[in-house]
Write an enzyme that holds these catalytic residues in place. Structure first.
Site, PDB file in Angstrom:
ATOM      1  N   THR A  10      -2.242  30.408  14.308  1.00 15.66           N
ATOM      2  CA  THR A  10      -2.571  31.572  15.147  1.00 15.66           C
ATOM      3  C   THR A  10      -1.382  31.951  16.036  1.00 15.66           C
ATOM      4  O   THR A  10      -0.971  33.112  16.089  1.00 15.66           O
ATOM      5  CB  THR A  10      -3.805  31.248  16.032  1.00 15.66           C
ATOM      6  OG1 THR A  10      -4.834  30.765  15.176  1.00 15.66           O
ATOM      7  CG2 THR A  10      -4.296  32.465  16.784  1.00 15.66           C
ATOM      8  N   LYS A 186      -5.245  22.205  31.967  1.00 10.96           N
ATOM      9  CA  LYS A 186      -4.503  23.335  32.536  1.00 10.96           C
ATOM     10  C   LYS A 186      -4.355  23.167  34.050  1.00 10.96           C
ATOM     11  O   LYS A 186      -3.336  23.528  34.626  1.00 10.96           O
ATOM     12  CB  LYS A 186      -5.213  24.640  32.194  1.00 10.96           C
ATOM     13  CG  LYS A 186      -5.108  24.945  30.694  1.00 10.96           C
ATOM     14  CD  LYS A 186      -6.073  26.013  30.271  1.00 10.96           C
ATOM     15  CE  LYS A 186      -5.962  26.298  28.772  1.00 10.96           C
ATOM     16  NZ  LYS A 186      -7.082  27.090  28.274  1.00 10.96           N
TER      17      LYS A 186
HETATM   18  N1  NAP Z   1      -4.886  29.950  19.498  1.00 11.31           N
HETATM   19  C1  NAP Z   1      -4.751  30.376  20.741  1.00 11.31           C
HETATM   20  O1  NAP Z   1      -5.251  31.439  21.106  1.00 11.31           O
HETATM   21  C2  NAP Z   1      -3.946  29.578  21.729  1.00 11.31           C
HETATM   22  C3  NAP Z   1      -3.828  30.038  23.062  1.00 11.31           C
HETATM   23  C4  NAP Z   1      -3.027  29.312  23.961  1.00 11.31           C
HETATM   24  C5  NAP Z   1      -2.418  28.139  23.538  1.00 11.31           C
HETATM   25  N2  NAP Z   1      -2.605  27.699  22.258  1.00 11.31           N
HETATM   26  C6  NAP Z   1      -1.934  26.468  21.856  1.00 11.31           C
HETATM   27  O2  NAP Z   1      -1.001  26.740  20.808  1.00 11.31           O
HETATM   28  C7  NAP Z   1      -0.864  25.620  19.953  1.00 11.31           C
HETATM   29  C8  NAP Z   1      -1.107  26.064  18.508  1.00 11.31           C
HETATM   30  O3  NAP Z   1      -2.419  26.577  18.396  1.00 11.31           O
HETATM   31  P1  NAP Z   1      -2.876  27.459  17.137  1.00 11.31           P
HETATM   32  O4  NAP Z   1      -4.186  28.044  17.526  1.00 11.31           O
HETATM   33  O5  NAP Z   1      -1.774  28.345  16.708  1.00 11.31           O
HETATM   34  O6  NAP Z   1      -3.116  26.311  16.047  1.00 11.31           O
HETATM   35  P2  NAP Z   1      -3.372  26.514  14.472  1.00 11.31           P
HETATM   36  O7  NAP Z   1      -3.774  27.904  14.178  1.00 11.31           O
HETATM   37  O8  NAP Z   1      -4.244  25.391  14.054  1.00 11.31           O
HETATM   38  O9  NAP Z   1      -1.923  26.295  13.822  1.00 11.31           O
HETATM   39  C9  NAP Z   1      -1.268  25.065  13.846  1.00 11.31           C
HETATM   40  C10 NAP Z   1      -0.042  25.158  12.963  1.00 11.31           C
HETATM   41  O10 NAP Z   1       0.715  23.973  13.156  1.00 11.31           O
HETATM   42  C11 NAP Z   1       0.931  23.339  11.906  1.00 11.31           C
HETATM   43  N3  NAP Z   1       0.888  21.897  12.118  1.00 11.31           N
HETATM   44  C12 NAP Z   1      -0.104  21.169  12.663  1.00 11.31           C
HETATM   45  N4  NAP Z   1       0.250  19.865  12.734  1.00 11.31           N
HETATM   46  C13 NAP Z   1       1.483  19.784  12.196  1.00 11.31           C
HETATM   47  C14 NAP Z   1       2.378  18.723  11.971  1.00 11.31           C
HETATM   48  N5  NAP Z   1       2.067  17.482  12.308  1.00 11.31           N
HETATM   49  N6  NAP Z   1       3.584  19.002  11.431  1.00 11.31           N
HETATM   50  C15 NAP Z   1       3.899  20.269  11.078  1.00 11.31           C
HETATM   51  N7  NAP Z   1       3.090  21.328  11.243  1.00 11.31           N
HETATM   52  C16 NAP Z   1       1.895  21.080  11.803  1.00 11.31           C
HETATM   53  C17 NAP Z   1      -0.190  23.811  10.999  1.00 11.31           C
HETATM   54  O11 NAP Z   1       0.253  23.671   9.696  1.00 11.31           O
HETATM   55  P3  NAP Z   1      -0.645  24.079   8.419  1.00 11.31           P
HETATM   56  O12 NAP Z   1      -0.545  25.573   8.369  1.00 11.31           O
HETATM   57  O13 NAP Z   1       0.043  23.415   7.272  1.00 11.31           O
HETATM   58  O14 NAP Z   1      -2.015  23.573   8.716  1.00 11.31           O
HETATM   59  C18 NAP Z   1      -0.344  25.260  11.476  1.00 11.31           C
HETATM   60  O15 NAP Z   1       0.592  26.092  10.855  1.00 11.31           O
HETATM   61  C19 NAP Z   1      -1.863  24.578  20.479  1.00 11.31           C
HETATM   62  O16 NAP Z   1      -1.193  23.701  21.326  1.00 11.31           O
HETATM   63  C20 NAP Z   1      -2.858  25.420  21.259  1.00 11.31           C
HETATM   64  O17 NAP Z   1      -3.497  24.680  22.298  1.00 11.31           O
HETATM   65  C21 NAP Z   1      -3.341  28.388  21.345  1.00 11.31           C
END
Ligand code: NAP
Length: 405
Positions: A10, A186
């Site tokens: 995301t 947070k």
């Molecule tokens: N989503 C939000 O609205 C939001 C808001 C504020 C902060 N955040 C923070 O942003 C961060 C990411 O969130 P997200 O929602 O973007 O997560 P997400 O959609 O689950 O995406 C995670 C990504 O990281 C990759 N990944 C996970 N573990 C990995 C590893 N060990 N080595 C390499 N790649 C890895 C995944 O790979 P694959 O594609 O191969 O699965 C995927 O591409 C988190 O810390 C979250 O708390 C998110």
């Protein structure tokens, strides 16, 4: 400046897209040519190669272990790091900031608290040398959405949670959000920024929203109050009180008008009274926008690292008015028994509402609003009240916060 992006979900995926879309604008604003140095997912890309080719690493994989390894390695290799990972910072922020400082690079994290709401840079830069007395935040969009739906549509907790999951505001396992742990992480970050004091996740007494019932919300609205899950850090008696809990706010309170999945943070100071910032707290483009802002700051050389400046005693004690909800047998003398327990603990009552559960029932709901009281005394009162024969079930106490205006 070459940017390596860890994670293409995301946040990471939206950031890579934004980087391509805004490339010429970024170059115009910063006077610096930028390029992507590679992306990493679980199944593609090589971290070592990305690290070799990058000047800045964006960590958007989430979780603690792998993220900590990658961020540590990047900082040791003297690469700037931008992360959106509140969990990582709440657990290992101190070590990572120290490492960044030792290696003379920046570790930036605007997206980790409040999504696109620029709260980190506001505290870190605009208010860097201003005294802050309190920070109160609605920092979890999932719970704010659930409470807003319960309030506006009269839904029960489970129903509102189901709706949040349907709309993608809550995960299939919502425990971290609804139990207050996400907000606590947070708050640990905000506390360090605002007060220069290290607050560990284990220092924060957090309580979620699972026990809030439509009846609580209904009675509170009769008293002109609305409910929010607040993360608060406030100076009290020379120490720092930190808490995450549902709080009733009066309608004039700046945070009472923050609805749905929005986030907001209010900063209080004797110097400038109050500043409130609000906006979307999550979402791919929104969070990626905050990451992009961090990138611009790194390229243009902005901002210092948070400094550890004070060793405030951390406590969960709060002094505040409280709402108290009791289920009682509807018979003469109960109110005076309840009042006696409160008087023994030197807790005084501001207002009382009593309503029969139904026109025929022998049970009633007793709602009291208490004047300023110590949270420990209110906890004791709840324990003592639960022992009274006419009181059924567990009394519920919720903090009430009035606008300072
Ligand atoms: N989503 C939000 O609205 C939001 C808001 C504020 C902060 N955040 C923070 O942003 C961060 C990411 O969130 P997200 O929602 O973007 O997560 P997400 O959609 O689950 O995406 C995670 C990504 O990281 C990759 N990944 C996970 N573990 C990995 C590893 N060990 N080595 C390499 N790649 C890895 C995944 O790979 P694959 O594609 O191969 O699965 C995927 O591409 C988190 O810390 C979250 O708390 C998110």
């Amino acid at each position: 400046v070459r940017i390596g992006v860890l994670g293409q979900g995301t946040v990471g995926g939206s950031f890579s897209k934004l980087l391509r879309e805004r490339q010429s604008q970024i170059e115009l604003v910063t006077g610096t040519k930028i390029s992507e140095a590679g992306t990493l997912t679980r199944s593609s890309g090589s971290f070592t190669e990305i690290l070799d080719n990058a000047d800045v690493i964006v960590e958007a994989i989430g979780g603690v272990n792998d993220a900590a390894d990658y961020v540590t390695e990047a900082l040791q290799a003297k690469k700037h790091v931008i992360t959106a990972n509140k969990q990582l910072l709440a657990e290992q922020g101190q070590q990572l900031w120290r490492l960044a400082k030792e290696n003379q690079v920046q570790l930036r994290f605007e997206a980790a608290v409040g999504g696109v709401v620029p709260i980190v840079r506001t505290i870190q830069e605009a208010l860097a040398v201003s005294p802050i007395d309190a920070v109160h935040g609605i920092v979890n969009g999932t719970t704010n959405f659930i409470l807003s739906e319960m309030e506006s549509k009269g839904l029960g907790y489970q129903e509102a949670l189901g709706l949040a999951q349907e709309k993608g505001y809550a995960e299939s396992d919502p425990a971290d959000d609804v139990q207050g742990r996400d907000a606590a992480a947070k708050l640990a970050i905000l506390s360090l920024l605002a007060f220069g004091t290290t607050v560990n996740l284990s220092d924060i007494a957090y309580r979620g929203i699972e026990e809030i019932s439509p009846a609580d919300i209904n009675y509170a609205s009769k008293l002109g109050l609305s409910i929010k899950l607040l993360a608060s850090a406030e100076r009290i008696d020379g120490g720092l009180s930190v808490s995450v809990e549902p709080v009733f706010l009066d309608q004039a309170h700046p945070l009472s008008q923050v609805h749905g999945s929005h986030n907001a943070v209010m900063i209080e100071s004797t110097v400038f009274n109050e500043i409130t910032l609000s906006g979307p707290g999550a979402g791919g483009n929104e969070t990626a926008t905050a990451v992009l802002g961090d990138l611009i700051s790194i390229i243009t050389g902005g901002a210092s690292l948070p400094e550890h400046t004070e060793d405030l005693q951390i406590t969960s004690e709060i002094i505040s008015p409280y709402y108290l909800h009791l289920e009682i047998s509807d018979r003469p003398g109960v109110l005076s028994e309840v009042a006696q327990v409160l008087a023994d603990l030197k807790i005084s009552i501001e207002s009382v509402v009593q309503e029969a559960v139904s026109s025929t029932a022998a049970d009633a709901q007793l709602i009291l609003v208490l004047h300023q009281s110590k949270s420990t005394e209110v906890d004791k009162a709840c324990q003592e009240l639960a022992k009274l024969k006419p009181v059924h079930g567990r009394p519920r106490a919720v903090r009430v916060m009035h606008s300072s205006a």
